[in-house]
Design a protein around this motif. Structure first.
Motif, PDB file in Angstrom:
ATOM      1  N   THR B 183       0.858  -1.180   0.000  1.00  0.00           N
ATOM      2  CA  THR B 183       0.000   0.000   0.000  1.00  0.00           C
ATOM      3  C   THR B 183       0.897   1.234   0.000  1.00  0.00           C
ATOM      4  OG1 THR B 183      -0.084  -0.367   2.356  1.00  0.00           O
ATOM      5  CG2 THR B 183      -2.033  -0.960   1.090  1.00  0.00           C
ATOM      6  N   ASN B 184       0.326   2.375  -0.074  1.00  0.00           N
ATOM      7  CA  ASN B 184       1.043   3.652  -0.022  1.00  0.00           C
ATOM      8  C   ASN B 184       1.967   3.856  -1.210  1.00  0.00           C
ATOM      9  OD1 ASN B 184      -0.083   3.533   2.548  1.00  0.00           O
ATOM     10  ND2 ASN B 184       1.845   2.866   3.461  1.00  0.00           N
ATOM     11  N   GLY B 185       1.672   3.263  -2.335  1.00  0.00           N
ATOM     12  CA  GLY B 185       2.486   3.516  -3.510  1.00  0.00           C
ATOM     13  C   GLY B 185       3.896   2.977  -3.417  1.00  0.00           C
ATOM     14  N   LEU B 186       4.113   2.016  -2.545  1.00  0.00           N
ATOM     15  CA  LEU B 186       5.442   1.453  -2.383  1.00  0.00           C
ATOM     16  C   LEU B 186       5.520   0.155  -3.176  1.00  0.00           C
ATOM     17  CD1 LEU B 186       8.095   1.763  -0.676  1.00  0.00           C
ATOM     18  CD2 LEU B 186       7.031   0.237   0.964  1.00  0.00           C
ATOM     19  N   GLU B 187       6.575   0.020  -3.948  1.00  0.00           N
ATOM     20  CA  GLU B 187       6.735  -1.209  -4.712  1.00  0.00           C
ATOM     21  C   GLU B 187       8.095  -1.813  -4.435  1.00  0.00           C
ATOM     22  OE1 GLU B 187       6.239  -0.758  -8.856  1.00  0.00           O
ATOM     23  OE2 GLU B 187       4.057  -0.639  -8.746  1.00  0.00           O
ATOM     24  N   VAL B 188       8.137  -3.114  -4.346  1.00  0.00           N
ATOM     25  CA  VAL B 188       9.403  -3.795  -4.150  1.00  0.00           C
ATOM     26  C   VAL B 188       9.663  -4.614  -5.399  1.00  0.00           C
ATOM     27  CG1 VAL B 188      10.719  -5.265  -2.614  1.00  0.00           C
ATOM     28  CG2 VAL B 188       8.763  -4.018  -1.734  1.00  0.00           C
ATOM     29  N   ASN B 214      14.957  -3.773  -5.163  1.00  0.00           N
ATOM     30  CA  ASN B 214      14.886  -2.363  -5.516  1.00  0.00           C
ATOM     31  C   ASN B 214      13.545  -1.825  -5.051  1.00  0.00           C
ATOM     32  OD1 ASN B 214      15.663  -0.018  -6.608  1.00  0.00           O
ATOM     33  ND2 ASN B 214      15.697  -0.714  -8.750  1.00  0.00           N
ATOM     34  N   LEU B 215      13.580  -0.758  -4.280  1.00  0.00           N
ATOM     35  CA  LEU B 215      12.322  -0.166  -3.830  1.00  0.00           C
ATOM     36  C   LEU B 215      11.973   1.018  -4.717  1.00  0.00           C
ATOM     37  CD1 LEU B 215      12.415   0.114   0.044  1.00  0.00           C
ATOM     38  CD2 LEU B 215      11.518  -1.695  -1.374  1.00  0.00           C
ATOM     39  N   HIS B 216      10.732   1.055  -5.121  1.00  0.00           N
ATOM     40  CA  HIS B 216      10.220   2.250  -5.804  1.00  0.00           C
ATOM     41  C   HIS B 216       9.188   2.854  -4.878  1.00  0.00           C
ATOM     42  CE1 HIS B 216      11.853   0.736  -9.564  1.00  0.00           C
ATOM     43  NE2 HIS B 216      11.344  -0.438  -9.210  1.00  0.00           N
ATOM     44  N   TYR B 217       9.380   4.080  -4.550  1.00  0.00           N
ATOM     45  CA  TYR B 217       8.376   4.711  -3.706  1.00  0.00           C
ATOM     46  C   TYR B 217       7.828   5.899  -4.464  1.00  0.00           C
ATOM     47  CZ  TYR B 217       6.195   6.989   0.259  1.00  0.00           C
ATOM     48  OH  TYR B 217       5.290   7.584   1.089  1.00  0.00           O
ATOM     49  N   PRO B 219       4.911   8.233  -3.933  1.00  0.00           N
ATOM     50  CA  PRO B 219       3.734   8.797  -3.268  1.00  0.00           C
ATOM     51  C   PRO B 219       3.052   9.805  -4.183  1.00  0.00           C
ATOM     52  CG  PRO B 219       5.755   9.691  -2.332  1.00  0.00           C
ATOM     53  CD  PRO B 219       6.167   8.733  -3.394  1.00  0.00           C
ATOM     54  N   VAL B 220       1.811  10.073  -3.922  1.00  0.00           N
ATOM     55  CA  VAL B 220       1.003  10.896  -4.825  1.00  0.00           C
ATOM     56  C   VAL B 220       1.554  12.320  -4.924  1.00  0.00           C
ATOM     57  CG1 VAL B 220      -1.372  11.411  -5.443  1.00  0.00           C
ATOM     58  CG2 VAL B 220      -0.886   9.578  -3.822  1.00  0.00           C
ATOM     59  N   ASP B 221       1.964  12.850  -3.765  1.00  0.00           N
ATOM     60  CA  ASP B 221       2.273  14.281  -3.774  1.00  0.00           C
ATOM     61  C   ASP B 221       3.781  14.591  -3.717  1.00  0.00           C
ATOM     62  OD1 ASP B 221       2.370  13.105  -1.380  1.00  0.00           O
ATOM     63  OD2 ASP B 221       1.332  14.652  -0.245  1.00  0.00           O
ATOM     64  N   ARG B 222       4.605  13.564  -3.803  1.00  0.00           N
ATOM     65  CA  ARG B 222       6.039  13.845  -3.696  1.00  0.00           C
ATOM     66  C   ARG B 222       6.807  13.195  -4.829  1.00  0.00           C
ATOM     67  NH1 ARG B 222       7.249  12.676   2.454  1.00  0.00           N
ATOM     68  NH2 ARG B 222       5.021  12.263   2.405  1.00  0.00           N
ATOM     69  N   ALA B 223       8.078  13.480  -4.898  1.00  0.00           N
ATOM     70  CA  ALA B 223       8.903  12.931  -5.973  1.00  0.00           C
ATOM     71  C   ALA B 223       9.131  11.438  -5.746  1.00  0.00           C
ATOM     72  CB  ALA B 223      10.246  13.657  -6.013  1.00  0.00           C
ATOM     73  N   THR B 224       9.324  10.735  -6.853  1.00  0.00           N
ATOM     74  CA  THR B 224       9.563   9.308  -6.774  1.00  0.00           C
ATOM     75  C   THR B 224      10.937   9.029  -6.180  1.00  0.00           C
ATOM     76  OG1 THR B 224       8.277   9.108  -8.770  1.00  0.00           O
ATOM     77  CG2 THR B 224       9.567   7.199  -8.139  1.00  0.00           C
ATOM     78  N   GLN B 225      11.011   8.027  -5.323  1.00  0.00           N
ATOM     79  CA  GLN B 225      12.286   7.654  -4.726  1.00  0.00           C
ATOM     80  C   GLN B 225      12.626   6.239  -5.115  1.00  0.00           C
ATOM     81  OE1 GLN B 225      11.154   9.091  -0.579  1.00  0.00           O
ATOM     82  NE2 GLN B 225      13.374   8.914  -0.439  1.00  0.00           N
ATOM     83  N   ASN B 226      13.891   5.979  -5.328  1.00  0.00           N
ATOM     84  CA  ASN B 226      14.361   4.617  -5.560  1.00  0.00           C
ATOM     85  C   ASN B 226      15.401   4.287  -4.519  1.00  0.00           C
ATOM     86  OD1 ASN B 226      12.950   3.575  -7.755  1.00  0.00           O
ATOM     87  ND2 ASN B 226      14.125   4.869  -9.157  1.00  0.00           N
ATOM     88  N   LEU B 227      15.404   3.061  -4.095  1.00  0.00           N
ATOM     89  CA  LEU B 227      16.357   2.676  -3.067  1.00  0.00           C
ATOM     90  C   LEU B 227      16.775   1.238  -3.292  1.00  0.00           C
ATOM     91  CD1 LEU B 227      17.631   3.545  -0.301  1.00  0.00           C
ATOM     92  CD2 LEU B 227      15.688   2.430   0.760  1.00  0.00           C
ATOM     93  N   LEU B 228      18.064   1.000  -3.319  1.00  0.00           N
ATOM     94  CA  LEU B 228      18.546  -0.361  -3.498  1.00  0.00           C
ATOM     95  C   LEU B 228      18.866  -0.952  -2.126  1.00  0.00           C
ATOM     96  CD1 LEU B 228      19.212  -2.173  -5.947  1.00  0.00           C
ATOM     97  CD2 LEU B 228      21.603  -1.572  -5.559  1.00  0.00           C
ATOM     98  N   LYS B 240       4.197   9.465   8.186  1.00  0.00           N
ATOM     99  CA  LYS B 240       4.369  10.737   7.481  1.00  0.00           C
ATOM    100  C   LYS B 240       4.827  10.513   6.038  1.00  0.00           C
ATOM    101  CE  LYS B 240       5.856  12.619  11.809  1.00  0.00           C
ATOM    102  NZ  LYS B 240       7.025  11.890  12.311  1.00  0.00           N
ATOM    103  N   GLY B 241       5.133   9.303   5.711  1.00  0.00           N
ATOM    104  CA  GLY B 241       5.526   9.021   4.332  1.00  0.00           C
ATOM    105  C   GLY B 241       7.015   9.141   4.108  1.00  0.00           C
ATOM    106  N   ALA B 242       7.816   8.996   5.172  1.00  0.00           N
ATOM    107  CA  ALA B 242       9.263   9.083   5.011  1.00  0.00           C
ATOM    108  C   ALA B 242       9.880   7.698   5.082  1.00  0.00           C
ATOM    109  CB  ALA B 242       9.845   9.960   6.126  1.00  0.00           C
ATOM    110  N   LEU B 243      10.854   7.439   4.220  1.00  0.00           N
ATOM    111  CA  LEU B 243      11.536   6.146   4.226  1.00  0.00           C
ATOM    112  C   LEU B 243      12.720   6.208   5.172  1.00  0.00           C
ATOM    113  CD1 LEU B 243      11.792   5.158   0.453  1.00  0.00           C
ATOM    114  CD2 LEU B 243      10.336   4.127   2.187  1.00  0.00           C
ATOM    115  N   GLN B 244      12.870   5.207   6.020  1.00  0.00           N
ATOM    116  CA  GLN B 244      14.023   5.156   6.912  1.00  0.00           C
ATOM    117  C   GLN B 244      14.752   3.858   6.684  1.00  0.00           C
ATOM    118  OE1 GLN B 244      11.947   5.340  10.540  1.00  0.00           O
ATOM    119  NE2 GLN B 244      11.510   7.537  10.394  1.00  0.00           N
TER     120      GLN B 244
END
Lengths: 226, 339
Positions: B183-188, B214-217, B219-228, B240-244
């Motif tokens: 959910t929350n627009g998070l893709e693995v 590879n994570l693709h995040y 969210p609707v109102d923010r920039a797309t994030q990628n994380l390996l 709050k929608g922050a990745l830690q």
């Protein structure tokens, strides 16, 4: 009931229903009335196998048909099953391999064949290779006899559960080999209704056996022990 | 005990009690009983024939067949009643057309359940699933996994998850990615690895045990994030929608929920079987009803129905077999008759 238990049914006083109890004379009278018969037939086989087969045929064809029909519920099929058995018995010289009595051999082989035929009809599985007549069935599990007994009795129960009219149509078609038309005119039904009754009868018998888990048992038996 | 002929006749007629059947069963265990059994069966068939076949005619045919084995006898083929001809009547076309319309309309409305298969677990359930490509998923309770019914693995492997699950993804030779949509627009996005995903409405968490994801995040109102992510990494997505990202977490306690303690105190196998059904949604059959009464005491830690069942089989000296999704317990000597 656990799913694979056999359905043990009604348990009334056995003497009050069913065949009348027989006088208990078998203890005194020695059994081998038929065994003598077989001795005679056995001698015939040594000199003329064809004659031996014919004698066996005369002796056992009718009761074997009566037994087969309990499984296949069709007169024609029962007679074919028994006739085929006698033919193979001669052609493949199976009589040479029979160790026990011919009677036990024939009954067991008819059961296996009738079983196979029923299995084919009810589940449309491909039939097994024709090695069901192997005479070394003596080593066979006694469970198999019990399960076969259970099966033909369940079949009878399944037929009993049909509505009287459907049952009548079914038996007229199967036991008396009547055509749809004949049954229709005899029972004042349309041929379409007769056809429907027959289809329904088969499918409810099949369903009944499936509920009783007997079809799967049957499949297992044939695959494991055959 | 030696059954009498009367008893056998009663039995053949289907009137024997279960106790009597048992007596006959035991009697038949002796090889010597066989001949007697068939002798009486023959007598019974002669006394109560189902019908009387035409012996003379059949004997004639038999003789002919013995003399000319080459000639096949006329084979009787039962003409099964024909299945009805569905479109014999013109009005039926109309019925068919309206049915087709209703079906397609219904298909549109219910397209989600039609196109996707959803596996949901209840409060105390755990499930393990095998995906068509050989990947496995262990699903925690109160979770659901949605996967397409058609086309899974054709071009992509996509599933979506609500709840907790551990994925063990099989690497394919085509390097086809496996994507878990949380959910929350998070893709693995994965290429063959083992990791856990928690996807609840409030937060999400991904722990990687081995391999690489590879994570693709987005969210609707923010920039797309990628994380390996690397093995041992844990990523949390908070409210709050922050990745830690937390590195080198202890993966021994990885997806700890998968393991359950099963405590039995003089519990009958029947109750154990019921527990397995409730927790894992797996049916267990007992080949022999007497097994249900066996008792056991002890504590077993298990992460799947198989693990638990294997432990039980070991403990009780039983044979464990699989059939479809079901497990079957049997005593080592007998053959499970439900196969």
């Amino acid at each position: 009931m656990p799913p694979n238990a056999f359905p043990f049914r009604r348990s009334p006083d056995p003497a009050s229903v069913g065949p009348a109890p027989l006088p208990r004379s078998d203890a005194e009278t020695p059994v081998p009335v038929t065994a003598d018969h077989e001795l005679f037939i056995r001698n015939a086989f040594t000199t003329d196998p064809k004659l031996g087969c014919e004698l066996l045929f005369r002796q056992y064809f009718a009761p074997l048909c009566s037994h087969a029909i309990r499984f296949v519920y069709d007169r024609q099929v029962a007679e074919d099953v028994v006739a085929d058995l006698f033919f193979t018995f001669y052609q493949k010289e199976l009589y040479k391999q029979v160790k026990g009595s011919y009677r036990a051999y024939l009954y067991q082989a008819v059961r296996n064949r009738a079983y196979n035929s029923l299995r084919w009809e009810l589940s449309r599985q491909e039939t097994l290779p024709d090695d069901l007549d192997q005479p070394d069935l003596d080593a066979m599990q006694p469970d198999r006899l019990l399960q076969q007994d259970e099966l033909y009795r369940a079949l009878e129960q399944a037929v009993q559960q049909l509505s009287p009219q459907r049952q009548r149509v079914f038996l007229l078609s199967r036991f008396e080999g009547k055509s749809y038309k004949e049954i229709a005119s005899e029972m004042a039904l349309s041929p379409k209704t007769v056809e429907n009754h027959l289809l329904q009868a088969i499918s409810s018998v099949r369903q009944f056996l499936r509920q009783q888990k007997l079809i799967s048992v049957l499949l297992l038996l044939l695959t494991v022990f055959a | 005990m030696e059954p009498t002929k009367e008893l056998l006749f009663t039995y053949f007629a289907g009137q024997a009690t279960s106790v009597q059947q048992k007596v006959i069963g035991e009697w038949l265990m002796r090889p010597a009983s066989r001949e007697t059994y068939f002798q009486w069966l023959d007598e019974w068939e002669r006394s109560f024939p189902q019908y009387a076949p035409d012996l003379a005619r059949h004997l004639d045919q038999y003789r002919q067949r013995l003399d000319n084995p080459a000639i096949e006898p006329p084979r009787f083929l039962r003409s099964l009643p024909e299945a009805s001809r569905p479109f014999g009547h013109p009005g039926r076309w109309l019925v068919a057309a309206s049915l087709a319309f209703i079906l397609s309309a219904g298909g549109w409305i219910f397209r989600k359940p039609l196109l996707y298969k959803t596996i949901t677990t209840g409060s105390y359930q755990l499930r393990s699933l095998d995906l068509p490509d050989g990947s496995t998923v262990a699903l925690n309770s109160n979770s659901s996994l949605q996967m397409p019914r058609i086309g899974y693995g054709w071009f992509s492997r996509r599933v979506s998850l609500t709840g907790d699950a551990v994925f063990d993804v099989k690497h394919l030779s085509t390097h086809q990615p496996f994507v878990v949509q949380a959910t929350n627009g998070l893709e693995v996005e994965v290429l063959g690895t083992e990791f856990s995903v928690r996807s609840r409405t409030s937060h999400a968490e991904i722990v990687l045990k081995r391999g690489k994801v590879n994570l693709h995040y987005a969210p609707v109102d923010r920039a797309t994030q990628n994380l390996l992510m690397k093995p041992g990494d844990r990523v949390r997505l908070d409210e709050k929608g922050a990745l830690q990202l937390q590195k080198q977490t202890d993966t021994t306690r990885f997806a700890h929920w998968r393991y359950r303690l099963f405590s039995f105190n003089n519990t009958s196998l029947r109750d154990v079987v019921n527990q397995i059904r409730v927790v894992f949604g797996v049916d267990v059959q007992l080949a022999n009803p007497a097994l249900a009464r066996r008792k056991l005491t002890g504590t077993i830690r298990a992460g799947s129905s198989d693990e638990l069942a294997e432990a039980l089989a070991e403990l009780l000296n039983l044979k464990l077999s699989h059939r479809d999704q079901n497990l079957i317990f049997s005593t080592p000597t007998e053959i499970p008759i439900t196969q």
